[in-house]
Scaffold this motif. Structure first.
Motif: not given
Lengths: 227, 201
Positions: A124-136
């Motif tokens: 699931x993490x792979x589906x996010x963009x880098x900025x979305x991951x850092x936001x999360x």
């Protein structure tokens, strides 16, 4: 004579664009794709793959449009023609921005909801963009700090977990993949799909309501779209 | 918080209208205009009196400025819609085929370009109203068929689907939960039966 030249020019333009890479068509396809992404994202229960390349292409084009607006608004003597052009460019820019905003906001709302589930699930993490991951990550950190300070620290240690799955009830909120979704079939699916022991044939242009889990794969390929 | 609740279960009519505004429509320019580079699609060079296909939102701007005439789509006239209406009555079990955005497009064209339509606007309005009502009755009757597995809604347009979406989704979800419970009970019964048989044995 002028008109004749216009027609001739247009013909030449069309010819060159046909022979090479057709930018006009590519632009249109990108926008159509973005609209479908927004709809898919809104209707799918889980977070879908982030289409980075598509977003990059469209964002690059929006930057060009902003430049165009800036350059042309500077001139004090506005021709009537350029005024209308500016208005069209501005309106279209707003429309595209709105689509991008809706896309990102929808994703953020799901990311907020399923943070723990996504973090524990590498795919699931792979589906996010880098900025979305850092936001999360940051958002979750701030949230847990707040919870701890406000009340968790006063509870017995056993009850302080935020991802407790014991006691028959899981604290981790997961997307309900069996949620019924509305779909339209883009391309007839060659074999029938098993829904609750019932065989369903999906024919082109057909509109169905089915469990998301039954047709998830076809949405990724693009043979079925959410509506 | 990133997305208010009313946006989560279905679309707002406004959003569907937005999607419909991207449909292509044919215009007849009154004046020539230079092409404009856009993000999604370019506005081509417009030559007076030469037909051109452009997105509806763009056509409506030009129309508001009196720079073009909109050629109504082939389905937006009384004769075509009347034929669909008769079809609706003739086949009570299916919907007649209408464009994906027929309600939104006809609404926009009737309000913003009514002078370009081939028939009198009030006649078109009234046949659209009839068509809409007969389809609404049908789709409501169809709700009886709701089950937990699947539902087929061929030829319904996006706006019509969106109207019944919250209800249909909710009911199917509940039915599914019920049937899952029954299944679970069944399998649990079987297990206990097995167990009893074992004991007897």
């Amino acid at each position: 004579m002028d008109e004749f030249n216009d027609i001739l020019n247009e013909w030449v333009e069309n010819r060159t664009s046909e022979s090479g890479y057709n930018i006009q068509q590519a632009k249109q396809d990108d926008l159509t794709r973005l609209m479908q992404l927004v709809v898919n994202e809104r209707m799918a229960p889980d977070v879908l793959e982030y289409e980075e390349e598509l977003l990059e292409r469209i964002l690059a084009r929006t930057r060009l449009q902003i430049e165009f607006i800036e350059i042309n608004s500077l001139e004090l003597q506005l021709e009537k023609d350029i005024k209308l052009q500016l208005m069209i460019v501005e309106l279209e820019l707003e429309r595209v921005n709105y689509l991008i905003r809706t896309y990102l906001r929808t994703r953020l709302s799901k990311i907020d909801k399923f943070t723990v589930y996504i973090t524990k699930n590498g795919d699931m993490v792979k589906r996010l963009s880098p900025s979305e991951v850092s936001y999360m990550r940051k958002h979750f950190e701030i949230l847990t700090t707040l919870y701890k300070k406000q009340f968790l620290s006063r509870l017995p240690e056993l009850l302080q977990l935020l991802d407790d799955t014991g006691g028959g009830i899981s604290m981790i909120e997961e997307p309900d993949l069996d949620k019924p979704v509305f779909v339209k079939v883009v391309k007839t699916i060659s074999h029938s799909i098993d829904v609750n022991n019932e065989e369903v044939e999906l024919l082109q242009d057909g509109i169905y309501v089915l469990r998301y889990s039954a047709i998830r794969l076809y949405i990724m390929i693009g043979d079925i779209k959410l509506i | 918080m990133a997305l208010p609740l009313q946006f989560k279960t279905s679309f707002l009519p406004l959003e569907i209208n937005f999607l419909a505004e991207n449909e292509l429509i044919t215009i007849l320019p009154r004046v020539s205009m230079k092409s404009v580079e856009l993000i999604g699609t370019n506005l081509p060079n417009l030559n007076a009196m030469r037909r051109q296909e452009i997105p509806l939102w763009l056509a409506l701007i030009l129309k508001a400025q009196d720079k073009c005439q909109i050629i109504p789509p082939i389905w937006l006239n009384v004769a075509y819609l009347k034929a669909r209406y008769d079809e609706e009555l003739e086949f009570p079990n299916r919907f007649s085929s209408l464009p994906w955005h027929w309600l939104e497009l006809s609404k926009m064209l009737l309000t913003k370009a009514s002078d370009d339509l081939t028939d009198a606007p009030h006649l078109i309005r009234s046949i659209i109203q009839d068509l809409r009502e007969v389809r609404l009755v049908k789709s409501r009757k169809g709700l009886k068929e709701l089950n937990e597995a699947y539902l087929q809604l061929d030829n319904l347009s996006l706006m019509e689907i969106n109207e019944i979406r919250p209800y249909v989704a909710e009911v199917m979800d509940e039915l599914k939960k019920l049937s899952d419970c029954v299944k679970k009970d069944d399998s649990m019964d079987m297990e206990t039966n097995d167990y009893e048989e074992d004991e007897n044995y």
